[in-house]
Design an enzyme around this catalytic site. Structure first.
Site, PDB file in Angstrom:
ATOM      1  N   GLU A  47       0.834  -1.205   0.000  1.00  0.00           N
ATOM      2  CA  GLU A  47       0.000   0.000   0.000  1.00  0.00           C
ATOM      3  C   GLU A  47       0.868   1.255   0.000  1.00  0.00           C
ATOM      4  O   GLU A  47       0.601   2.225  -0.721  1.00  0.00           O
ATOM      5  CB  GLU A  47      -0.900   0.049   1.246  1.00  0.00           C
ATOM      6  CG  GLU A  47      -1.899  -1.097   1.371  1.00  0.00           C
ATOM      7  CD  GLU A  47      -1.335  -2.287   2.151  1.00  0.00           C
ATOM      8  OE1 GLU A  47      -0.152  -2.623   1.948  1.00  0.00           O
ATOM      9  OE2 GLU A  47      -2.076  -2.879   2.938  1.00  0.00           O
ATOM     10  N   CYS A  70      -2.962  -3.672   7.171  1.00  0.00           N
ATOM     11  CA  CYS A  70      -2.663  -3.911   8.587  1.00  0.00           C
ATOM     12  C   CYS A  70      -2.921  -2.654   9.409  1.00  0.00           C
ATOM     13  O   CYS A  70      -2.825  -1.537   8.915  1.00  0.00           O
ATOM     14  CB  CYS A  70      -1.217  -4.365   8.756  1.00  0.00           C
ATOM     15  SG  CYS A  70      -0.016  -3.101   8.326  1.00  0.00           S
ATOM     16  N   ALA A 150      11.256 -36.869  -5.849  1.00  0.00           N
ATOM     17  CA  ALA A 150      11.713 -37.180  -7.200  1.00  0.00           C
ATOM     18  C   ALA A 150      11.678 -38.686  -7.323  1.00  0.00           C
ATOM     19  O   ALA A 150      12.383 -39.392  -6.583  1.00  0.00           O
ATOM     20  CB  ALA A 150      13.132 -36.661  -7.408  1.00  0.00           C
ATOM     21  N   SER A 164      20.305 -42.706  -4.814  1.00  0.00           N
ATOM     22  CA  SER A 164      19.164 -42.029  -5.448  1.00  0.00           C
ATOM     23  C   SER A 164      19.616 -40.862  -6.324  1.00  0.00           C
ATOM     24  O   SER A 164      18.809 -40.046  -6.734  1.00  0.00           O
ATOM     25  CB  SER A 164      18.192 -41.524  -4.379  1.00  0.00           C
ATOM     26  OG  SER A 164      18.805 -40.527  -3.598  1.00  0.00           O
ATOM     27  N   ARG A 180      13.154 -24.360  -3.531  1.00  0.00           N
ATOM     28  CA  ARG A 180      13.825 -24.115  -2.249  1.00  0.00           C
ATOM     29  C   ARG A 180      13.909 -22.620  -1.954  1.00  0.00           C
ATOM     30  O   ARG A 180      13.732 -22.198  -0.809  1.00  0.00           O
ATOM     31  CB  ARG A 180      15.254 -24.669  -2.284  1.00  0.00           C
ATOM     32  CG  ARG A 180      15.341 -26.132  -2.049  1.00  0.00           C
ATOM     33  CD  ARG A 180      16.794 -26.557  -2.020  1.00  0.00           C
ATOM     34  NE  ARG A 180      16.913 -28.005  -1.943  1.00  0.00           N
ATOM     35  CZ  ARG A 180      18.035 -28.677  -2.147  1.00  0.00           C
ATOM     36  NH1 ARG A 180      19.139 -28.033  -2.447  1.00  0.00           N
ATOM     37  NH2 ARG A 180      18.057 -29.985  -2.045  1.00  0.00           N
ATOM     38  N   PRO A 277      11.151 -41.533   2.432  1.00  0.00           N
ATOM     39  CA  PRO A 277       9.819 -42.118   2.582  1.00  0.00           C
ATOM     40  C   PRO A 277       9.320 -42.196   4.027  1.00  0.00           C
ATOM     41  O   PRO A 277       8.122 -42.078   4.268  1.00  0.00           O
ATOM     42  CB  PRO A 277       9.982 -43.531   2.024  1.00  0.00           C
ATOM     43  CG  PRO A 277      11.256 -43.536   1.255  1.00  0.00           C
ATOM     44  CD  PRO A 277      12.111 -42.421   1.750  1.00  0.00           C
TER      45      PRO A 277
HETATM   46  N1  LIG Z   1      14.179 -39.226  -4.434  1.00  0.00           N
HETATM   47  C1  LIG Z   1      13.856 -38.443  -3.443  1.00  0.00           C
HETATM   48  O1  LIG Z   1      13.050 -37.507  -3.597  1.00  0.00           O
HETATM   49  C2  LIG Z   1      14.476 -38.685  -2.107  1.00  0.00           C
HETATM   50  C3  LIG Z   1      14.455 -37.683  -1.141  1.00  0.00           C
HETATM   51  C4  LIG Z   1      15.028 -37.946   0.108  1.00  0.00           C
HETATM   52  C5  LIG Z   1      15.569 -39.195   0.363  1.00  0.00           C
HETATM   53  N2  LIG Z   1      15.568 -40.136  -0.599  1.00  0.00           N
HETATM   54  C6  LIG Z   1      16.129 -41.484  -0.326  1.00  0.00           C
HETATM   55  O2  LIG Z   1      15.422 -42.001   0.789  1.00  0.00           O
HETATM   56  C7  LIG Z   1      16.293 -42.871   1.517  1.00  0.00           C
HETATM   57  C8  LIG Z   1      16.263 -42.482   2.973  1.00  0.00           C
HETATM   58  O3  LIG Z   1      14.972 -42.753   3.453  1.00  0.00           O
HETATM   59  P1  LIG Z   1      14.553 -42.567   4.949  1.00  0.00           P
HETATM   60  O4  LIG Z   1      13.102 -42.885   4.991  1.00  0.00           O
HETATM   61  O5  LIG Z   1      15.479 -43.294   5.841  1.00  0.00           O
HETATM   62  O6  LIG Z   1      14.811 -40.997   5.145  1.00  0.00           O
HETATM   63  P2  LIG Z   1      14.050 -39.895   6.035  1.00  0.00           P
HETATM   64  O7  LIG Z   1      12.607 -40.094   5.966  1.00  0.00           O
HETATM   65  O8  LIG Z   1      14.589 -38.587   5.584  1.00  0.00           O
HETATM   66  O9  LIG Z   1      14.585 -40.177   7.482  1.00  0.00           O
HETATM   67  C9  LIG Z   1      13.932 -41.131   8.285  1.00  0.00           C
HETATM   68  C10 LIG Z   1      14.378 -41.010   9.695  1.00  0.00           C
HETATM   69  O10 LIG Z   1      13.970 -39.762  10.244  1.00  0.00           O
HETATM   70  C11 LIG Z   1      13.905 -39.915  11.635  1.00  0.00           C
HETATM   71  N3  LIG Z   1      12.678 -39.338  12.176  1.00  0.00           N
HETATM   72  C12 LIG Z   1      12.642 -38.473  13.227  1.00  0.00           C
HETATM   73  N4  LIG Z   1      11.385 -38.171  13.529  1.00  0.00           N
HETATM   74  C13 LIG Z   1      10.590 -38.853  12.672  1.00  0.00           C
HETATM   75  C14 LIG Z   1       9.180 -38.944  12.537  1.00  0.00           C
HETATM   76  N5  LIG Z   1       8.325 -38.278  13.305  1.00  0.00           N
HETATM   77  N6  LIG Z   1       8.695 -39.738  11.573  1.00  0.00           N
HETATM   78  C15 LIG Z   1       9.522 -40.424  10.763  1.00  0.00           C
HETATM   79  N7  LIG Z   1      10.858 -40.375  10.850  1.00  0.00           N
HETATM   80  C16 LIG Z   1      11.400 -39.582  11.811  1.00  0.00           C
HETATM   81  C17 LIG Z   1      13.911 -41.419  11.937  1.00  0.00           C
HETATM   82  O11 LIG Z   1      15.180 -41.768  12.465  1.00  0.00           O
HETATM   83  P3  LIG Z   1      15.419 -41.614  14.058  1.00  0.00           P
HETATM   84  O12 LIG Z   1      14.287 -42.330  14.716  1.00  0.00           O
HETATM   85  O13 LIG Z   1      16.744 -42.129  14.318  1.00  0.00           O
HETATM   86  O14 LIG Z   1      15.336 -40.142  14.307  1.00  0.00           O
HETATM   87  C18 LIG Z   1      13.743 -42.038  10.582  1.00  0.00           C
HETATM   88  O15 LIG Z   1      14.376 -43.291  10.446  1.00  0.00           O
HETATM   89  C19 LIG Z   1      17.665 -42.744   0.898  1.00  0.00           C
HETATM   90  O16 LIG Z   1      17.888 -43.845   0.064  1.00  0.00           O
HETATM   91  C20 LIG Z   1      17.571 -41.476   0.102  1.00  0.00           C
HETATM   92  O17 LIG Z   1      18.434 -41.510  -0.999  1.00  0.00           O
HETATM   93  C21 LIG Z   1      15.045 -39.924  -1.818  1.00  0.00           C
END
Ligand SMILES: NC(=O)c1ccc[n+]([C@@H]2O[C@H](COP(=O)([O-])OP(=O)(O)OC[C@H]3O[C@@H](n4cnc5c(N)ncnc54)[C@H](OP(=O)(O)O)[C@@H]3O)[C@@H](O)[C@H]2O)c1
Length: 344
Positions: A47, A70, A150, A164, A180, A277
C-alpha cells in the site's frame, strides 16, 4: 483486483515471514495511478509503495489491496494510517487479515469514514491463492508444508542399495532449487542425511535471494547426524531437532506437529519437506502435508524404496486423495503439483 494479485505474485516466496501482497491505487475518476508489491520483510508494504507512486493523485481515490491493510506497527508503520493520510476514500480488500495482531484494519478505516468493500467470488479466490502459503500458516499456526519428491515412473525414490542420485534430470533439479528459494525452511529426516549427505542449500542463479538461505532442519530423534555432515557446514543455519528438544510422538520419534509449531514460533512459514519415505509417510499420516510437488522421471527401478512409507492407509477407501493443481514437463521429466483433498 486481478492486477493487484499479479503484483502480489511477484513477491511470492520473497517476503516470508510476511505475506505476499499487491496493491493498485486509482484516482477519484477511477484511473490507475500507482502500483506496489511487498518486496521483502522489513521493507515498505504494498500500500505504501502504491501510494508513493500515486502521490497527490491518491486523494479521494481507491486502493485495491489483495490483503486487508494492517492496523499494527511492526517493522514498518500501519498501512491504515498511510491510506488515511493520503486521503483515500475507498478501499477494496481481497482477503481479510487472519492474524489478530495485524487485524482490525478494515474496522479502523470504516471508523475514519472510508468506504471499505470486501471482495467475493473469483477475485477473492485469486487473492487467496496467491497468498496461500502465508494464509495457511497463520490460520493453522504452523508453517505451510510442501513435500517434494523425485521418483521413477514406478514410484521409487531410491534404488535397492539406497542410492538415489540422480533420478531426475538437470532441469528438474534446477526447478527444485527455485522451489527451495521460495521456502524459508528445508526439512529432512536423519535417514536422508545418513544416506545422501545432502547440502540442502539454494544454488546461486537458481532464484536464491542474496544473503538468504533456508534454515535446514533434520528430524533426528537421538541426534545421530554426523559431526562432519554437509548440513552442519557454514553455508546455512541448521537445526538438528531431537526428541529431547521438541518432544516425541507415540512411536518415540520427533513429534512433527510440535516441531512445526516450534518452527512457526521461530517465524518460519514455509517448510519444504525433502526427506525420504519414512518422514514423508509420517507427515502425510499426520495430515501435515499441504502440497505435493512430484518430479517423475521416465525411468523404472523395480526393487528400491517406494516414495512413501507407512502413511496410515491399510485399505483402498483410506487412500490419501489429492487434487491436481498443475502438470508440466520439465526437461525430460514431468512435474506434478497437487494438494490434499479433505479426508472422508
Ligand atoms: N528421491 C527423493 O526424492 C528422495 C528424497 C530424500 C531421500 N531419498 C532417499 O530415501 C532414503 C532415505 O529414506 P529414509 O526414509 O530413511 O529418510 P528420512 O525419511 O529422511 O529419514 C527417516 C528417519 O527420520 C527420523 N525421524 C525423526 N522423527 C521422525 C518422525 N516423526 N517420523 C519419521 N521419521 C522420523 C527417523 O530416524 P530416528 O528415529 O533415528 O530419528 C527415521 O528413520 C535414501 O535412500 C535417500 O536416498 C530420496
Amino acid at each position: 483486483m486481478l492486477r493487484a494479485v499479479a503484483l502480489a505474485a511477484e513477491s511470492r516466496g520473497r517476503t516470508l515471514p510476511n505475506p505476499a501482497v499487491g496493491c493498485v491505487v486509482l484516482d477519484a475518476e477511477g484511473v490507475p495511478v500507482g502500483e506496489g508489491w511487498h518486496r521483502r520483510a522489513g521493507g515498505p508494504h504494498a500500500e505504501v509503495l502504491a501510494l508513493a507512486a500515486a502521490g497527490s493523485r491518491a486523494g479521494g481515490g481507491t486502493a485495491v489491496v489483495t490483503l486487508e491493510p494492517c492496523a499494527h506497527t511492526g517493522r514498518t508503520g500501519p498501512c491504515t494510517q498511510a491510506l488515511l493520510s493520503a486521503g483515500i476514500a475507498r478501499v477494496v480488500v481481497g482477503v481479510p487479515e487472519p492474524s489478530s495482531t495485524a487485524g482490525g484494519g478494515a474496522e479502523r478505516l470504516r471508523a475514519a469514514g472510508v468506504d471499505v468493500q470486501q471482495m467475493d467470488g473469483p477475485e477473492r479466490d485469486a487473492a487467496e491463492v496467491v497468498n496461500a502459503v502465508w494464509l495457511t500458516a497463520v490460520r493453522r499456526r504452523r508453517p505451510y508444508l510442501t513435500w517434494k519428491l523425485a521418483s521413477t515412473l514406478d514410484g521409487r525414490v531410491a534404488a535397492a542399495d539406497g542410492s538415489s542420485r540422480w533420478i531426475t534430470g538437470a532441469a528438474a533439479r534446477a526447478d527444485v532449487h527455485r522451489l527451495r528459494a521460495e521456502c524459508d525452511t528445508i526439512l529432512v529426516g536423519v535417514g536422508t542425511v545418513l544416506a545422501d549427505d545432502p547440502s540442502l542449500t539454494v544454488r546461486p542463479g537458481d532464484g536464491s535471494i542474496p544473503g538468504r538461505q533456508p534454515l535446514r532442519v533434520v528430524a533426528d530423534t537421538h541426534g545421530r547426524t554426523p559431526s562432519n555432515a554437509q548440513v552442519r557446514d557454514s553455508a546455512a543455519t541448521t537445526w538438528v531437532a531431537t526428541a529431547d528438544q521438541v518432544g516425541s510422538d507415540p512411536d518415540g520419534r520427533v513429534d512433527l506437529r510440535s516441531l512445526l509449531t516450534e518452527l512457526y514460533e521461530r517465524e518460519r512459514r514455509h517448510v519444504l519437506l525433502e526427506g525420504g519415505p519414512t518422514l514423508a509417510g509420517a507427515a502425510v499420516a499426520a495430515g501435515l502435508v499441504d502440497r505435493v510437488v512430484a518430479y517423475l522421471a521416465p525411468a523404472l527401478l523395480g526393487d528400491g524404496r517406494a516414495a512413501l512409507g507407512a502413511a496410515g492407509v491399510s485399505t483402498i477407501n483410506a487412500t490419501h486423495r489429492l487434487e491436481l493443481v498443475d502438470v508440466r514437463r520439465v526437461g525430460d521429466d514431468v512435474r506434478i503439483e497437487a494438494t490434499p483433498l479433505p479426508r472422508p
